[in-house]
Write a protein that holds these residues in place. Sequence first.
Motif, PDB file in Angstrom:
ATOM      1  N   VAL A 158       0.823  -1.202   0.000  1.00 46.62           N
ATOM      2  CA  VAL A 158       0.000   0.000   0.000  1.00 46.62           C
ATOM      3  C   VAL A 158       0.864   1.262   0.000  1.00 46.62           C
ATOM      4  N   LEU A 159       0.408   2.264  -0.729  1.00 44.67           N
ATOM      5  CA  LEU A 159       0.984   3.606  -0.733  1.00 44.67           C
ATOM      6  C   LEU A 159      -0.100   4.582  -0.289  1.00 44.67           C
ATOM      7  N   ASP A 160       0.242   5.840  -0.215  1.00 43.46           N
ATOM      8  CA  ASP A 160      -0.730   6.826   0.260  1.00 43.46           C
ATOM      9  C   ASP A 160      -1.965   6.914  -0.635  1.00 43.46           C
ATOM     10  N   ASP A 161      -1.787   6.660  -1.924  1.00 42.53           N
ATOM     11  CA  ASP A 161      -2.906   6.860  -2.854  1.00 42.53           C
ATOM     12  C   ASP A 161      -3.179   5.633  -3.708  1.00 42.53           C
ATOM     13  N   GLY A 162      -2.864   4.451  -3.208  1.00 46.93           N
ATOM     14  CA  GLY A 162      -3.156   3.233  -3.953  1.00 46.93           C
ATOM     15  C   GLY A 162      -2.185   2.121  -3.595  1.00 46.93           C
ATOM     16  N   PHE A 163      -2.089   1.142  -4.474  1.00 43.43           N
ATOM     17  CA  PHE A 163      -1.210  -0.007  -4.270  1.00 43.43           C
ATOM     18  C   PHE A 163      -0.235  -0.115  -5.437  1.00 43.43           C
ATOM     19  N   TYR A 164       0.928  -0.716  -5.171  1.00 42.82           N
ATOM     20  CA  TYR A 164       1.877  -0.949  -6.249  1.00 42.82           C
ATOM     21  C   TYR A 164       1.986  -2.443  -6.542  1.00 42.82           C
ATOM     22  N   VAL A 170       8.051   0.695  -7.374  1.00 39.24           N
ATOM     23  CA  VAL A 170       7.213   1.140  -6.258  1.00 39.24           C
ATOM     24  C   VAL A 170       6.530   2.451  -6.625  1.00 39.24           C
ATOM     25  N   GLU A 171       5.454   2.346  -7.362  1.00 38.05           N
ATOM     26  CA  GLU A 171       4.604   3.482  -7.683  1.00 38.05           C
ATOM     27  C   GLU A 171       3.189   2.960  -7.885  1.00 38.05           C
ATOM     28  N   VAL A 172       2.210   3.822  -7.686  1.00 39.57           N
ATOM     29  CA  VAL A 172       0.820   3.394  -7.774  1.00 39.57           C
ATOM     30  C   VAL A 172       0.543   2.785  -9.154  1.00 39.57           C
ATOM     31  N   ASN A 173      -0.090   1.618  -9.116  1.00 36.00           N
ATOM     32  CA  ASN A 173      -0.414   0.894 -10.343  1.00 36.00           C
ATOM     33  C   ASN A 173      -1.926   0.680 -10.373  1.00 36.00           C
TER      34      ASN A 173
END
Length: 206
Positions: A158-164, A170-173
Amino acid sequence: DVGGYNLLGGLDNMEFIENQGINGPIWALIALDSHDYPTSGDVTREKLVQTILDAQLPGGGWALAGTAADPDLTAMALTALAPYYDTDENVRAAVDKALDVLSAAQLPTGGFVSWGSENSESCAQVIVALTALGIDPQKDARFLKNGRSVLDALCDFVLDDGFYHSAELVEVNGMATEQAYYALTAYARFRDGKSRLFDMTELTAA
């Protein structure tokens, strides 16, 4: 009827459904069973179930190609077969064998590897499959490794604005986020005693 288009229209021909391999019959069955839709053409539920069973690898899992079980395809097949587990002995045997495969494939992190990478989508598909079968991924000993569950593993992405997708990027996908959200929804529905994720029979037409 979606914008004047019948979404069942493409699900009446086995050759068309099998165009993309076993993925087609799996998702056709999930779609038809989402609201107990009627079959037509040369497509029947029995034929779809048997096609999925026939594609099971000798070791117990499923894959798009090759002889090594893929956790995503195996989980998707289990999701499709889940409604038939209690009534079809062949389905029950196939599912039980595949659950052993998934348990053995689970990593110490609680996650799963597909196409060479530990990734969030594999976690998501396993969560959906287990909850569809009435299995609690947080409590079933077969799916706890070093005290970690597949839900724990999914939340590692999980990231702040989605999942990778995986540690390699490591960036929102978009796909990772979509699948993670519906996997979490599947678990929430299971926890709250509601129908499995893709079972929409409790809904009525507006």
